[in-house]
Every structure is written in C-alpha cells, then in structure tokens.
Write a protein that holds these residues in place. Sequence first.
Motif, short mmCIF file in Angstrom:
data_model
loop_
_atom_site.label_atom_id
_atom_site.label_comp_id
_atom_site.label_asym_id
_atom_site.label_seq_id
_atom_site.Cartn_x
_atom_site.Cartn_y
_atom_site.Cartn_z
N UNK A 189 0.83 -1.21 0.00
CA UNK A 189 0.00 0.00 0.00
C UNK A 189 0.86 1.26 0.00
N UNK A 190 1.89 1.25 0.83
CA UNK A 190 2.77 2.42 0.93
C UNK A 190 3.46 2.71 -0.40
N UNK A 191 3.74 1.65 -1.16
CA UNK A 191 4.40 1.80 -2.46
C UNK A 191 3.40 1.95 -3.60
N UNK A 192 2.13 1.92 -3.29
CA UNK A 192 1.05 1.94 -4.28
C UNK A 192 1.26 0.87 -5.35
N UNK A 193 1.65 -0.32 -4.87
CA UNK A 193 1.88 -1.45 -5.76
C UNK A 193 0.64 -2.35 -5.69
N UNK A 194 -0.38 -2.00 -6.48
CA UNK A 194 -1.65 -2.72 -6.42
C UNK A 194 -1.53 -4.16 -6.93
N UNK A 195 -0.65 -4.37 -7.90
CA UNK A 195 -0.46 -5.74 -8.40
C UNK A 195 0.09 -6.63 -7.30
N UNK A 196 1.07 -6.14 -6.57
CA UNK A 196 1.63 -6.89 -5.45
C UNK A 196 0.58 -7.11 -4.37
N UNK A 197 -0.24 -6.09 -4.13
CA UNK A 197 -1.29 -6.18 -3.13
C UNK A 197 -2.28 -7.29 -3.49
N UNK A 198 -2.62 -7.40 -4.76
CA UNK A 198 -3.54 -8.45 -5.22
C UNK A 198 -2.92 -9.83 -5.00
N UNK A 199 -1.64 -9.97 -5.31
CA UNK A 199 -0.94 -11.25 -5.09
C UNK A 199 -0.98 -11.64 -3.61
N UNK A 200 -0.70 -10.67 -2.76
CA UNK A 200 -0.68 -10.93 -1.31
C UNK A 200 -2.06 -11.29 -0.79
N UNK A 201 -3.08 -10.61 -1.32
CA UNK A 201 -4.45 -10.89 -0.88
C UNK A 201 -4.87 -12.28 -1.34
N UNK A 202 -4.45 -12.69 -2.52
CA UNK A 202 -4.76 -14.04 -2.99
C UNK A 202 -4.17 -15.09 -2.06
#
Length: 224
Positions: A189-202
């Motif tokens: 979130x801090x890096x605004x890396x939404x693709x990474x956020x989606x991977x982590x949420x999966x």
Amino acid sequence: MTEDRGRDVGRTAARVIEELERLIVTGEFLPGQPIRQELMAERFGVSRLPIREALRHLTAEGLVRHEHNVGYTVARLQQSEFDQIYLMRAALEREVLASLPRFTDDVLAEVRRIGDTVTAAAERGDILEMRMRNQVFHFAMFEQSPLNLVVAELRRLWTMAMPYHAAYLYDATVRQRVVAEHDLMLEALAEHDNDRLIELMNLHRHGGETSTGIMLRATRTSAD
C-alpha cells in the motif's frame, strides 16, 4: 402518526439487525441454531414486528434461513456455498484492490493503526477480537475504492463466512502468519503497488479458505 410509528419500527429493526448479526458473526448463535421470535423480542425488549423485519432482512443477506412451518435458523453453509463465496471474493477483491488510489499519509496511518489492533489481539490470543479487527483492517483498504457497490457486496460475502473463521485462528502459527501477511500488504500500500497487493491478498485468502474449508467438511462429516 402512522409515519412516526413506521419510522420507530424501522429504527428498532435496524438495531435488532445489528445485534442479531453480531450474535451470529461472533459465534454466540451457531449455524443451524433456531431463532425464536418470541425469545428475541423478550431479549431485546421489543415487539415481534421489528424482529420479523430484522429476520427477513438477514434472510435476504444470507445469514438466516427460513423454512415454512419450521421458522428461522442461523444459516448453515454447504461446502458448495462456501466455495462460491470465496470464488466471488477472489473476483471482486481483485477489482477493488486494482482500483485503489494512492493512499494519503493519514489514510495509510489509520490502516496501520487498525493493523496494530489485529496484531495486539493475535499476541494475547483474543480470537474474537482478532476476527472482528481483521475485517475492519481489510475494509479500511477496500472502502478507499471508488467501486462502492462492489465493496458493499464484498462486505456481505465476508459476513456470511465470518461464523466459520474462528477455528482457523486458534493456531498461534496461523495468527503469526496472518499478521505477517498484513505487514506485507501495508508495504505494498505504501508503495502503491496494487499488483503486489492483489498477489498478497490471494495468498492471504487462500490460507483462510483452505483451513476453514477443512473445518467445514469435518463438521459436516461429524453431523452426518
């Protein structure tokens, strides 16, 4: 006079909805347990009219089920229903997380603060508080999305599955993993890396889905 009475019933029903939902989500009312209207009216100090309104609402939301000549019971999910909830969560959460804007420092700080309450509950083994604060943590992120209707549907799906999540968190190793995954989400979130956020949420969702699904199947087998 009639309008005033209608508003009073509506406000009372809203209060009853909130309280009944809490009883179901926290596990005080168990899946399959009957909900007796007269007992609920006595418990909440209201007439049966707002109780009926609340039960109809919760039936539409999927938390309660009604059977003719039997009455209302707390919904008991079938494995196929549980699987569908997680299928829909996967699809909707991906869209919501992809749509998140860059968080301001204040919003990010608030999400971190909520994450700290999840960590504190995990460390002291307060399973109920951890479950409740975990949902608050995730929706502090989700609600920054412009997809407000999708977020509202996500909340309904999360609420339907909540009664089944308690056993998942009794393992201290699982609690530690959940907290660690939250920390990684905060970094994304801090890096605004939404693709990474989606991977982590999966990854995060898969852990809960697998463990809770095993518990659900075991419970169903024991009941059979």
